[in-house]
Design an enzyme around this catalytic site. Structure first.
Site, PDB file in Angstrom:
ATOM      1  N   VAL A 146       4.225   0.905   2.202  1.00  0.00           N
ATOM      2  CA  VAL A 146       4.413  -0.325   2.964  1.00  0.00           C
ATOM      3  C   VAL A 146       4.696  -1.483   2.014  1.00  0.00           C
ATOM      4  CG1 VAL A 146       3.393  -1.944   4.616  1.00  0.00           C
ATOM      5  CG2 VAL A 146       2.899   0.504   4.789  1.00  0.00           C
ATOM      6  N   ASP A 176      -6.979   5.422  17.488  1.00  0.00           N
ATOM      7  CA  ASP A 176      -7.358   5.167  16.093  1.00  0.00           C
ATOM      8  C   ASP A 176      -7.733   3.706  15.895  1.00  0.00           C
ATOM      9  OD1 ASP A 176      -7.894   5.849  13.485  1.00  0.00           O
ATOM     10  OD2 ASP A 176      -5.833   5.602  12.794  1.00  0.00           O
ATOM     11  N   LYS A 195       7.705  -0.419   6.575  1.00  0.00           N
ATOM     12  CA  LYS A 195       6.968   0.844   6.472  1.00  0.00           C
ATOM     13  C   LYS A 195       7.971   1.953   6.170  1.00  0.00           C
ATOM     14  CE  LYS A 195       3.537   3.543   9.042  1.00  0.00           C
ATOM     15  NZ  LYS A 195       2.711   3.547  10.277  1.00  0.00           N
ATOM     16  N   GLY A 233       0.827  -1.200   0.000  1.00  0.00           N
ATOM     17  CA  GLY A 233       0.000   0.000   0.000  1.00  0.00           C
ATOM     18  C   GLY A 233       0.857   1.244   0.000  1.00  0.00           C
TER      19      GLY A 233
END
Length: 523
Positions: free
Chosen positions: A206, A313, A221, A199
């Protein structure tokens, strides 16, 4: 000549230059906080501190094994080539051990590695252990270097480094440990192979990767650094928190690679997130599995909350799951440590669907209870197969909440009547609806627990610690509550995943799903 070699073998080699180019950020991750007091190694028997070369690193990490180290009498330090007396163990007799005199000029033996069971012939005919040739296990090395629990150095790597050194029991300095980790391969991008992109976001990309050091899969990441701004605050926040959070239900940060252009966080790799898991099940999960996943969410959160860390989150995309069913909290980019209860935080922190009503209405003073509303929403989504409050705007989100739970009043939510944003919306007066009508698969105990999560007043929401003790989890047995923090609940034989009713044996194609995968890892 033998005496000269013996003396030479007792001297320590000079220090090698250490690359100090790694940032303090990477240093903080690889160096445990409790080692900060050990600025230099302890000097033993009048010797100077050991060098920072790889050989001396290996020397320093061979002291704490299954058998106690052999201590060298002062007469030997003075140059005697006599026998050594091993330290007694459990009251047993002292074993005579002779020094192996076949040493190279650099003080290292030129013989092959031996184990603790190897024997050498004594001049007096006594069978003796060769104390120099002790095999160091991966567990020994991991323990001494404080590596993550699931990192394992391959046997071949240990053999390649010839980790066979006299035991030393002095602690290792921060400087020496940092150099040692770097020599092993930590903190270097060439240690990791990028396999595929998972992504891409505004600040980060990532990748699925593999560690050359361990052959384990990892998630890379890669955060792009702007020279004007440096590392995003979310990246710094994530690193600073994750380096101190060591728990079976929190994703492990293995390594940090810092270059001029990027900051790469190396995480353990988990195949899917909870959203993908529910999609694979056709959104019909086994209620037993719902219970196991919910318990693991609470277990990870309780650990964070005890340390005054708020995740802020929570959503299915931020809950990663492996093949065993182990669930781990991920993406701490918006998390922060709560040190002062009255401190004002930004109210732009939580994905809309899982955002509590007090935050939606502008509250910026909150505590660990901010996470508990999201837990209730995720609990409902696992049990029913659909999001609880899928609002498209703040007003729409509040509208959905009030339509199900009832429009709050001064009696049900003290202080709400004076909230300017609430008054400006002028919501209709909805009456609360029974939750069982919307989640018929939940039993009465499950309905009671989800109600405790979905409280308007944040202080009335059940804590993660209290929720774990709820009667809803009674069927999991008592032993699950006594597990150490670093141990998975699946270590108990009575804890196993069940086949989900809606499970379909399909997977995403090799390409074309990158943007849908691991969004939790993106900024």
């Amino acid at each position: 000549m033998k005496k000269f070699k013996r003396r030479l073998s007792l001297t320590l080699r000079g220090s090698q230059t250490i690359d100090e180019s790694l940032s303090e950020l990477a240093e903080q991750m690889t160096i445990e906080e409790n080692s900060s007091k050990d600025n230099e190694p302890i000097v033993k028997n009048g010797r100077p501190p050991t060098s920072h070369s790889m050989h001396s690193f290996l020397h320093q990490y061979t002291g704490s094994f299954k058998k106690p180290p052999l201590r060298r009498p002062h007469s030997v330090i003075g140059g005697s080539l006599g026998s050594f007396m091993a330290m007694p163990r459990n009251g047993s007799r002292l074993d005579i051990v002779h020094e192996n005199l076949k040493m190279g000029s650099d003080g290292e033996s030129d013989q092959a590695s031996g184990t603790s069971s190897d024997e050498v012939q004594s001049p007096t005919g006594v069978c003796l252990r060769n104390r120099i040739h002790r095999r160091i296990s991966m567990e020994d090395l991991n323990k001494r270097l404080s590596l993550p629990a699931d990192i394992r150095i391959p046997d071949g790597y240990l053999e390649k480094l010839q980790i066979n050194s006299p035991p030393f029991d002095q602690p290792m300095s921060r400087r020496s440990r940092r150099a040692s980790l770097s020599e092993i391969g930590f903190g270097k991008m060439e240690t990791y192979i990028k396999l595929e992109k998972l992504g891409e976001g505004t600040y980060a990309t990532v990748y699925k990767g593999r560690s050359k050091l361990t052959e384990n899969l990892v998630a890379l990441k890669e955060i792009r650094l702007e020279h004007e701004e440096g590392a995003p605050c979310t990246a710094i926040r994530e690193v600073s928190l994750l380096k101190d959070l060591k728990h079976a239900n929190i994703v492990t940060l293995h390594d940090i690679v810092h270059t001029d252009k990027s900051l790469t966080l190396v995480f353990e790799y988990l195949d899917k997130d909870l959203k993908q898991y529910m999609d694979d099940c056709g959104n019909i999960m086994s209620m037993h599995n719902v219970k196991l996943f919910l318990y693991q969410i609470l277990r990870g959160l309780a650990y964070c909350h005890r340390r005054k860390v708020l995740h802020r989150d929570l959503k299915p995309q931020n809950l990663l799951i492996n093949e065993k069913g182990e669930l781990k909290l991920a993406d701490f980019g918006l998390a922060r440590a709560k040190s002062v209860p009255t401190k004002t935080y930004s109210n732009e922190v939580v994905t809309l669907w899982y955002r509590p009503p007090d935050v939606l209405l502008g509250s910026s003073e909150y505590s660990t209870q901010i996470d508990m509303w999201g837990v209730g929403c995720i609990f409902f989504e696992m049990a029913s197969g659909r999001p609880l409050f899928p609002g498209s705007t703040v007003e729409d989100e509040l509208h959905l909440i009030f339509r199900l739970l009832g429009t709050p009043s001064q009696e049900t939510w003290p202080g709400i009547s004076s909230n300017e944003e609430f008054k400006n919306y002028n919501f209709p007066k909805y009456k609360p609806q029974p939750l069982i009508n919307h989640a018929p698969r939940l039993d009465s105990e499950g309905i009671e627990l989800i109600t405790k999560f979905l409280q308007y007043e944040s202080k009335k929401r059940v804590s993660a610690e209290e929720a774990m003790k709820h009667v809803y989890f009674r069927s999991l047995g008592p032993r699950i509550h006594a597990l150490p923090e670093s141990v998975s609940i699946f270590s108990l034989k009575e804890i196993q995943l069940q086949k989900d009713p809606g499970f379909r044996n399909s997977s995403y194609p090799e390409t074309g799903h990158g943007k849908n995968r691991r969004q939790s890892m993106l900024f």
